[in-house]
Design an enzyme around this catalytic site. Structure first.
Site, PDB file in Angstrom:
ATOM      1  N   GLY A  32       3.288  60.966 -68.596  1.00  0.00           N
ATOM      2  CA  GLY A  32       1.903  60.219 -68.718  1.00  0.00           C
ATOM      3  C   GLY A  32       1.108  61.044 -67.625  1.00  0.00           C
ATOM      4  N   HIS A  33       0.315  60.144 -66.830  1.00  0.00           N
ATOM      5  CA  HIS A  33      -0.589  60.641 -65.919  1.00  0.00           C
ATOM      6  C   HIS A  33      -0.002  60.996 -64.781  1.00  0.00           C
ATOM      7  CE1 HIS A  33      -4.718  60.497 -64.417  1.00  0.00           C
ATOM      8  NE2 HIS A  33      -4.289  59.647 -63.195  1.00  0.00           N
ATOM      9  N   PHE A  34       1.124  60.634 -64.307  1.00  0.00           N
ATOM     10  CA  PHE A  34       1.763  61.092 -63.227  1.00  0.00           C
ATOM     11  C   PHE A  34       2.983  62.018 -63.394  1.00  0.00           C
ATOM     12  CE2 PHE A  34      -0.732  57.390 -61.850  1.00  0.00           C
ATOM     13  CZ  PHE A  34      -1.166  57.790 -60.466  1.00  0.00           C
TER      14      PHE A  34
END
Length: 293
Positions: A269-271
């Protein structure tokens, strides 16, 4: 090249820049090429904890907390203007005060428009760019931005109130876990720490101010893209493909302006560093070895 083990020790320091006392992590030898790591929302320099020691073997690493994030001590909204333009100016002065003349730049999320501003303003200072889900193209804006776009177009108290859950520990945890197939790989330390920071008095309003000002980043995308085309910086994108906010198309768009850009996607995901630091770190080191002399 430095081979001494003590170069991997991380030091935790502060640097006063006007009204902001910037906390930063420093590792490596100052005589080695520098790399500046800029985090995004909802994070701090803590997000780079797993890659700093490896980078420090050959590079001078500086990872600051941006104003209103992490351990940086910044004044309230009446004493400091929380816009991306102003944060970029603060970070430019921070780098200057540390006497860092040239540096590679790695940026994530909010750190990207801060970093792209710094690079466009002083292109000869930046030796290479690394983006970890740090956007510069409208194609990269996912549906997760829809309510925020409503706020940009009509910044009423009602539209601001509709985003009240954005700067909360629950939403921060969601951002860390969304798009991650094996959520047991995500340490709770990161999102718990950032959830504590966002609950500091006045911080939620500052974060909503920055959400509103993110529209200025989109307005500046053509300026950033012009910088990419004119100066052709070496660029590596290491991208969580399941990011609910920044789509893979945002990374692929770099090929229009930087044909030699190295674009890598990961099933997360985002991280992306929370789950794929072991895979991403050698890619970064190889890219820097080729791009930074």
């Amino acid at each position: 090249m430095n081979t001494e083990s003590n170069t991997q020790h991380v030091h935790y320091r502060y640097e006063q820049v006007d009204k902001v006392n910037i906390f930063y992590r420093e590792a490596g030898e100052p005589t080695d090429p520098s790399i500046v790591l800029l985090h995004g929302f909802a994070a701090s320099s803590y997000m780079y904890r797993d890659i700093i020691p490896a980078l420090a073997e050959n590079y001078h690493v500086i990872a600051p907390d941006l104003p209103s994030f992490g351990f940086t001590q910044a004044p309230g909204r009446m004493q400091y203007t929380y816009t991306f333009e102003n944060i970029a100016k603060t970070m430019e002065k921070f780098v200057q005060q540390l006497e860092i003349k040239r540096y590679a730049l790695m940026a994530h999320d909010y750190g990207a428009p801060v970093g792209w501003r710094m690079a466009a303003a002083n292109p000869d200072a930046v030796t290479a760019l690394i983006s970890q889900n740090g956007n510069a193209y409208e194609e990269g804006l996912a549906e997760g931005w829809n309510a925020i776009k409503d706020y940009w177009q009509n910044p009423t108290p009602e539209n601001r109130a509709a985003l009240k859950d954005f700067p909360t520990p629950e939403e921060i945890k969601s951002q860390y876990l969304t798009g991650v197939s094996d959520k047991s790989l995500v340490s709770p330390d990161g999102y718990t720490l950032e959830g504590m920071h966002v609950q500091k008095p006045g911080n939620a309003d500052i974060q909503l101010d920055l959400v509103l000002d993110y529209a200025s980043n989109v307005e500046n995308y053509p300026r950033f893209q012009a910088y990419f085309r004119e100066y052709q910086p070496a660029l590596l994108a290491v991208w969580g493909a399941n990011d609910p906010y920044f789509l893979p198309a945002g990374a692929e768009a770099w090929k229009r302006d930087l044909p030699n850009a190295d674009i890598r996607f990961f099933d997360t995901g985002h991280f992306a560093l929370e789950t794929h630091a072991d895979e991403i770190t050698p890619i970064i080191l190889e890219f820097l070895a080729q791009s930074v002399k």
